[in-house]
Write a protein that holds these residues in place. Sequence first.
Motif, PDB file in Angstrom:
ATOM      1  N   LYS A 198       0.840  -1.194   0.000  1.00 21.22           N
ATOM      2  CA  LYS A 198       0.000   0.000   0.000  1.00 21.22           C
ATOM      3  C   LYS A 198       0.875   1.243   0.000  1.00 21.22           C
ATOM      4  N   GLY A 199       1.829   1.238   0.937  1.00 17.86           N
ATOM      5  CA  GLY A 199       2.709   2.388   1.070  1.00 17.86           C
ATOM      6  C   GLY A 199       3.497   2.621  -0.207  1.00 17.86           C
ATOM      7  N   ARG A 200       3.964   1.521  -0.759  1.00 16.18           N
ATOM      8  CA  ARG A 200       4.830   1.667  -1.913  1.00 16.18           C
ATOM      9  C   ARG A 200       4.039   2.132  -3.127  1.00 16.18           C
ATOM     10  N   GLN A 201       2.846   1.575  -3.273  1.00 15.28           N
ATOM     11  CA  GLN A 201       1.996   1.996  -4.381  1.00 15.28           C
ATOM     12  C   GLN A 201       1.788   3.501  -4.331  1.00 15.28           C
ATOM     13  N   LYS A 202       1.533   3.970  -3.093  1.00 21.57           N
ATOM     14  CA  LYS A 202       1.270   5.383  -2.913  1.00 21.57           C
ATOM     15  C   LYS A 202       2.500   6.191  -3.327  1.00 21.57           C
ATOM     16  N   GLN A 203       3.635   5.702  -2.853  1.00 16.34           N
ATOM     17  CA  GLN A 203       4.895   6.370  -3.162  1.00 16.34           C
ATOM     18  C   GLN A 203       5.108   6.439  -4.670  1.00 16.34           C
ATOM     19  N   ILE A 204       4.873   5.309  -5.312  1.00 16.13           N
ATOM     20  CA  ILE A 204       5.082   5.238  -6.750  1.00 16.13           C
ATOM     21  C   ILE A 204       4.138   6.202  -7.461  1.00 16.13           C
ATOM     22  N   GLN A 205       2.909   6.200  -6.972  1.00 21.13           N
ATOM     23  CA  GLN A 205       1.906   7.080  -7.555  1.00 21.13           C
ATOM     24  C   GLN A 205       2.346   8.542  -7.442  1.00 21.13           C
ATOM     25  N   GLU A 206       2.840   8.866  -6.242  1.00 19.49           N
ATOM     26  CA  GLU A 206       3.266  10.242  -6.000  1.00 19.49           C
ATOM     27  C   GLU A 206       4.420  10.608  -6.918  1.00 19.49           C
ATOM     28  N   ASP A 207       5.370   9.689  -7.018  1.00 17.05           N
ATOM     29  CA  ASP A 207       6.532   9.924  -7.876  1.00 17.05           C
ATOM     30  C   ASP A 207       6.077  10.186  -9.304  1.00 17.05           C
ATOM     31  N   ARG A 208       5.133   9.342  -9.741  1.00 16.57           N
ATOM     32  CA  ARG A 208       4.689   9.458 -11.123  1.00 16.57           C
ATOM     33  C   ARG A 208       4.026  10.803 -11.351  1.00 16.57           C
ATOM     34  N   GLU A 209       3.180  11.194 -10.375  1.00 16.50           N
ATOM     35  CA  GLU A 209       2.495  12.472 -10.524  1.00 16.50           C
ATOM     36  C   GLU A 209       3.490  13.613 -10.613  1.00 16.50           C
ATOM     37  N   LEU A 210       4.476  13.530  -9.753  1.00 15.86           N
ATOM     38  CA  LEU A 210       5.497  14.573  -9.732  1.00 15.86           C
ATOM     39  C   LEU A 210       6.196  14.644 -11.077  1.00 15.86           C
ATOM     40  N   ALA A 211       6.590  13.488 -11.566  1.00 15.68           N
ATOM     41  CA  ALA A 211       7.313  13.438 -12.826  1.00 15.68           C
ATOM     42  C   ALA A 211       6.451  13.977 -13.957  1.00 15.68           C
ATOM     43  N   GLU A 212       5.176  13.598 -13.931  1.00 17.99           N
ATOM     44  CA  GLU A 212       4.300  14.061 -15.003  1.00 17.99           C
ATOM     45  C   GLU A 212       4.121  15.574 -14.957  1.00 17.99           C
ATOM     46  N   ARG A 213       4.005  16.063 -13.718  1.00 18.83           N
ATOM     47  CA  ARG A 213       3.827  17.497 -13.571  1.00 18.83           C
ATOM     48  C   ARG A 213       5.046  18.233 -14.098  1.00 18.83           C
ATOM     49  N   LEU A 214       6.214  17.703 -13.715  1.00 17.36           N
ATOM     50  CA  LEU A 214       7.456  18.326 -14.160  1.00 17.36           C
ATOM     51  C   LEU A 214       7.544  18.310 -15.676  1.00 17.36           C
ATOM     52  N   GLN A 215       7.182  17.164 -16.214  1.00 13.97           N
ATOM     53  CA  GLN A 215       7.216  16.992 -17.661  1.00 13.97           C
ATOM     54  C   GLN A 215       6.345  18.061 -18.321  1.00 13.97           C
ATOM     55  N   ARG A 216       5.134  18.213 -17.764  1.00 13.21           N
ATOM     56  CA  ARG A 216       4.205  19.192 -18.327  1.00 13.21           C
ATOM     57  C   ARG A 216       4.796  20.579 -18.254  1.00 13.21           C
TER      58      ARG A 216
END
Lengths: 492, 202
Positions: free
Chosen positions: A45-63
Motif C-alpha cells: 500500500k505504502g509503496r503503491q502510494k509512493q510510486i503514484q506520488e513519484d509518477r504524478e510529480l514526474a508528469e507534472r514536471l514533464q508538463r
Amino acid sequence: MSLKSERRGIHVDQSDLLCKKGCGYYGNPTWQGFCSKCWREEYQKGRQKQIQEDRELAERLQREEEEAYASSQGAQGTQPSLTFSKFEEKKTNEKTRKVTTVKKFFSASSRTVPKKENQETKAPSPSINRQVSIETEQVSKEFIEFLKPCQKAGHDVYKQCKICLEAMQQKREASIEEQSEYVQDFYHNTAEKLQLRWKMPSEKVEDVMDHIEKFIMTRSYKHVFCPETTDDEKKDLTVQRRIRALHWVTSQMLCVPVNEDIPEVSDMVVKAITDIIEMDSKRVPRDKLACITRCSKHIFNAIKITKNEPASADDFLPTLIYIVLKANPPRLQSNIQYITRFCNPSRLMTGEDGYYFTNLCCAMAFIEKLDAQSLNLSQEEFDRYMSGQSSPKKQDAENWPPDACLGVKQMYKNLDLLSQLNERQERIVHEARKLEKDLIDWTDGVTKEVQDIVEKYPLDIKPKPQPLAAIDSENVENDKLPPPLQPQVYAG
Amino acid sequence: MSGQRVDVKVVMLGKEFVGKTSLVERYVHHRFLLGPYQNTIGAAFVAKAINVEGRVVTLGIWDTAGSERYEAMSRIYYRGAKAAIVCYDITDSSSFQRVKFWVKELQSCEQHCRIYLCGTKLDLLENDRSKRQLDFHDVRDYAEEIKGRHYETSSKTGQNVDELFQKVAEDYVHFTPFQVMTEENGVDLSQKKETYFSCCHH
C-alpha cells in the motif's frame, strides 16, 4: 509503542509474537510486527502510494517543462537550445537502445533462450544468442567457487538461486513491483534460512547475501533495469533536462562549503563527479551503492579540506546536490529505482551506504522541486536564469583564475559585449517606440485641441441679419432702384 | 566496503544550529571542539557499537540537514528509522515549534519510530538562568503526551549525552528482543526455532 522500561531481558509474551493485524499467524520484527502476508499488504500500500506520488510529480514536471519549452519557442534565441535538447534526447534514446542491444548480444545465456527471447523485437540470430556473456560466466564461476566451502548450505543456496532466477524469468511479463517483491522475499527468506537452518554467523550471512545479490542481479539486470513496463526512461529524461536547465546554479546559491579554487578540493570534486557518473555502468545494486558511497567520501574530503573540520549533514547535502547538478548522472531515476527495488533491504535501510543513498534520493527530490526560494533568489532572477536570458556566471568573468582557458575568457568577454549590445539595442528600440508614441500622441493632441476649439467656437455661418432700411445705409437692394435722379438743367 | 552491520537507525532531527552535529560528535568522539578534527572526515553518518546488558547493539546515527529548504525531503530520511532524536535549543523557543512539526510528521508516517526530545545547550544556563526560554516541565509533559522521552543535554560538558544514546539502545533491546538475539547469537536460536520460524506461512 509504549515505552515500558520494566520489561527487561528476553521475556516475550505469546501475544507479542503474533501478527499485529491479529490474523493469528506469527509476526516478525523485520516486518514491523506483521506476519509476512499482512506486511506485504501494508508495505505494498505504502509503496503503491509512493510510486503514484513519484509518477504524478514526474508528469507534472514533464508538463511544466513542455510548457516552458513551448513558451520559449516563441522567444528568439532559445530555438537552438530546443533543437539541441531534442538532439540530446534522441542521443540518449539511441544510447539506451544501443546498450540493450549490446547487452542482448552478450548476456543472453542459453538458459534464457527458449521461452521469452522470441518475443523481443530485435532478437539477434540464435547463434549469437547462445553465447554466454563473459561477465555472467565469470560471476557464475565466482559464485560457485565462493559457495564451495559452505558445502551443504552452499549447494542449497545455489539451488535456491537457480529457482529464483527461473521464477524471475517466468515473471518477466509481470509488473516490476511484483518482481521486486519476489526478489526481496527471496533475500529475506534466504538470509533467515542461512542463519537458522545452517547456523551461519551473521557476518558470514552478510557475505553470502552479497554474493547472492551479485549473482542474481547480474543475470537479471537487463530485464529489470529501466524496464519498458514503467515510465522510468521518461522520468530519466525529465530529470536530465531539468538538471540541464539548471546549469547556471552556482555553489554560492546552494551555500556549498567547498572552495574549488584549492586544487586539492577541485580534484576531489572531479573524483566525486566521476564516481556518481560511474554508478550507471554497474550492474549489481551493491556496486552502484558503492559508487555513491565513494562519491560521498570524496565530497566529505573536499569539505574537510575547505573547512578544516568534519562535515555535518548541513554541509554534505548541499554539496551532493551541487555535484549531482554538475555531473548530471545518466539515468539517475532508473538507477535509484533499481537500487530501491533490488538491493538487499538490510543494507539500504540502516547502514552507511543507505545513508548516502538516502541523501542522493533527497538531492534528486530537491532538484525536482527546486525554485527561486530554495536558492535565495527573487522570482524574476530565477525566471531570467531559467529562460537563459542572463547568466549569473557572467559577473565572475573579471575574476577568472589565471590558468583559465583563453578562448573561454574571450568567449565570455564576447558574450558580455553581445549582451551589452543587446541591451543597447533594446534601449534604442524602446526609445524609438516611445518616440513613435509621442508623435502619435502629439498629432492626436493637436487634433483634439483643434476639435475642442472648433466645438467651443463652432464655425456657423449665421444668416446675415435683415438690414434695416436705413436710408443712408448702403444697400445692395438699392441697386435695383433706379438711379437717383440727377439734377438736370432745363433750358427754358 | 563500509559494510558495518547496523541494528538501529537513529535519525537526528532539529532546526539549523540547534547542535545536532555537536551532539553526535560529543557522543561518538567525546569532544566538543571548534578546532580541526583529525580522525573523522564526516560526522553525517556514524555507526557506534554500544553495550546493553551484555549485548552489542550498533546504532547507525543519521544526521540530517536542518535548513528549511530541505524540509520537504525530511520524510525520505526517517523512513525505517527505529528512533528519532528531535533536538531543540533550550535558549530558543522558536526551535521548539519545529519540534512539534517533526513529532507530528513522525507520528503520522513512521509509527514504529520512538521519539526522544532533546534540549541542547544546557551549559548556557550555568551562568545565566534567565536564558532559558523553554520550561523543563512543559517539555516533559509534552514528551509524556506523545509517549516519547525527554532529555536535556550539553554537548560542551557531555551532560546527559551518553545517557540519551544509551537509552535509545536499551529501548531498542527491550522492544525488539528477538531481532537482537538473531543477530547476536544465532546459534542459541535453535531452541526457539519452532516458535520463531512458524511465522512463514506462504
